[in-house]
Design a protein around this motif. Sequence first.
Motif, mmCIF file in Angstrom:
data_model
loop_
_atom_site.group_PDB
_atom_site.id
_atom_site.type_symbol
_atom_site.label_atom_id
_atom_site.label_comp_id
_atom_site.label_asym_id
_atom_site.label_seq_id
_atom_site.Cartn_x
_atom_site.Cartn_y
_atom_site.Cartn_z
ATOM 1 N N GLU A 161 50.247 30.038 56.415
ATOM 2 C CA GLU A 161 50.670 29.015 57.375
ATOM 3 C C GLU A 161 51.387 27.851 56.694
ATOM 4 N N ASN A 162 50.966 27.512 55.476
ATOM 5 C CA ASN A 162 51.539 26.296 54.869
ATOM 6 C C ASN A 162 52.016 26.489 53.432
ATOM 7 N N GLY A 163 51.877 27.704 52.899
ATOM 8 C CA GLY A 163 52.372 27.975 51.541
ATOM 9 C C GLY A 163 51.527 27.377 50.432
ATOM 10 N N LYS A 164 50.411 26.722 50.793
ATOM 11 C CA LYS A 164 49.575 26.103 49.761
ATOM 12 C C LYS A 164 48.680 27.142 49.095
ATOM 13 N N SER A 165 48.117 26.775 47.935
ATOM 14 C CA SER A 165 47.225 27.708 47.245
ATOM 15 C C SER A 165 46.026 28.018 48.134
ATOM 16 N N LEU A 166 45.348 29.139 47.854
ATOM 17 C CA LEU A 166 44.248 29.576 48.718
ATOM 18 C C LEU A 166 43.166 28.503 48.803
ATOM 19 N N PHE A 167 42.875 27.890 47.656
ATOM 20 C CA PHE A 167 41.878 26.817 47.601
ATOM 21 C C PHE A 167 42.492 25.616 46.897
ATOM 22 N N PRO A 168 41.975 24.402 47.144
ATOM 23 C CA PRO A 168 42.489 23.235 46.426
ATOM 24 C C PRO A 168 42.140 23.281 44.939
ATOM 25 N N SER A 169 41.146 24.102 44.587
ATOM 26 C CA SER A 169 40.646 24.129 43.207
ATOM 27 C C SER A 169 41.283 25.243 42.375
ATOM 28 N N ILE A 170 41.227 26.463 42.894
ATOM 29 C CA ILE A 170 41.659 27.629 42.112
ATOM 30 C C ILE A 170 42.926 28.226 42.724
ATOM 31 N N GLY A 171 43.885 28.555 41.875
ATOM 32 C CA GLY A 171 45.100 29.239 42.306
ATOM 33 C C GLY A 171 45.020 30.705 41.896
ATOM 34 N N PHE A 172 45.453 31.591 42.784
ATOM 35 C CA PHE A 172 45.423 33.027 42.497
ATOM 36 C C PHE A 172 46.837 33.579 42.463
ATOM 37 N N GLY A 173 47.031 34.600 41.643
ATOM 38 C CA GLY A 173 48.339 35.234 41.569
ATOM 39 C C GLY A 173 48.195 36.658 41.076
ATOM 40 N N ALA A 174 49.310 37.363 40.987
ATOM 41 C CA ALA A 174 49.308 38.704 40.407
ATOM 42 C C ALA A 174 50.574 38.864 39.571
ATOM 43 N N ILE A 175 50.414 39.558 38.455
ATOM 44 C CA ILE A 175 51.510 39.767 37.501
ATOM 45 C C ILE A 175 51.746 41.263 37.363
ATOM 46 N N MET A 176 53.017 41.632 37.301
ATOM 47 C CA MET A 176 53.340 43.014 36.931
ATOM 48 C C MET A 176 54.018 42.986 35.565
ATOM 49 N N LEU A 177 53.493 43.782 34.635
ATOM 50 C CA LEU A 177 54.143 43.950 33.337
ATOM 51 C C LEU A 177 54.950 45.240 33.418
ATOM 52 N N ARG A 178 56.244 45.117 33.178
ATOM 53 C CA ARG A 178 57.089 46.304 33.246
ATOM 54 C C ARG A 178 56.684 47.289 32.140
ATOM 55 N N PRO A 179 57.017 48.587 32.295
ATOM 56 C CA PRO A 179 56.634 49.561 31.256
ATOM 57 C C PRO A 179 57.068 49.085 29.867
ATOM 58 N N GLY A 180 56.134 49.045 28.934
ATOM 59 C CA GLY A 180 56.432 48.672 27.546
ATOM 60 C C GLY A 180 56.739 47.197 27.330
ATOM 61 N N GLU A 181 56.619 46.377 28.352
ATOM 62 C CA GLU A 181 57.045 44.973 28.235
ATOM 63 C C GLU A 181 56.121 44.140 27.344
ATOM 64 N N VAL A 182 56.736 43.263 26.533
ATOM 65 C CA VAL A 182 56.000 42.239 25.795
ATOM 66 C C VAL A 182 56.534 40.904 26.303
#
Length: 343
Positions: free
Chosen positions: A249-270
């Motif tokens: 609804e507002n684009g804010k983080s899920l909680f005021p305290s903790i931010g959550f995310g997800a990362i994808m590492l491409r094959p073989g990526e450093v």
Amino acid sequence: MHQLGTLEDLPQEYRDQLTQQNLVPLWPNMRAVLPPRVPTRKTGTLCWDYQTIRPLLLEAGQLTPMEKAERRVLVLANPGHGLSNMQATPSIYMGLQLILPGETAPNHRHTPNAVRIIVEGEGAFTTVDGEPCRMERGDLILTPAGKWHEHHHEGEGPIVWLDVLDLPLIYQLEGSWAMEGQPQVPSLARDKSFADYSAAGVVPNINFERDTQTAPMLRYPWQKTRACLVEMATHYAEGLLRISYVNPENGKSLFPSIGFGAIMLRPGEVISLPRRTTPCIFHVVEGQGSLSVDQGTALQWVEKDTLSAPGYSDITFSNTNSEAPAFLITADESPLHQYLGIY
Ligand SMILES: [Fe+2]
């Protein structure tokens, strides 16, 4: 910076008088609380290896019945914070919770905000304020401060999830408490709030009204997040491939305290993450690789492992599989750092 006077420089009689009056001289402690340029960090670089922890968690299922545990959890504690303080980072508590088939974790609510990330098992659901939410591998299920929640497991085999709470923060604020309640009677259809927000960029507008509650969407299914990252990868050949979990609804983080995310590492990526102030935790949903912090020894990780790294550090991830991507869910204290003006 020059050396300041120590406690021992002061006559014992004077020190005793200060103690009697509940007074502390600042100068012997000042460098410890205000160190030059880089803060003191208790959060270590760690990997909690799921294959080692899993038998211990299952043993807890035999040793401690649900009525003796209420929440059968092994806490992933960072020794730098003192194991018994149950802190993964200054503000984040993490624990692996086990529920056996047919078991129920009784209805309750509490002031700390909680997210659970499903690690293994099928057939469980969490009912949050009347809405049953399905729990599948990698899903995020939200129980924000004050919302009633209870867990049921109707599948076969154990179900395990990773609880992520802002418990240490709320505890330090002397605001942490919980209460038990009567079993919930579901009042909403299963995954109703996810259905409401299942298309990105589209929000429900029943009777022209927008939802203003703190967490309008309770379940963030991993399959949607994964598909989004895979699709994004076709458009971004380089750079950290990451999404943030937000209130739709507002684009804010899920909680005021903790931010959550997800990362994808491409094959073989450093890849080195941009340096940030916040400590961070990482849960591996899929893949294998290594993590090194400040060019230190690389920690190896595989699927279902959970890692932590301190803030103000150089974090490098390697995907050691050159054929397949790797996926990690992240949690950090960035919303809090932003609010406090220290990010
Ligand atoms: Fe809870």
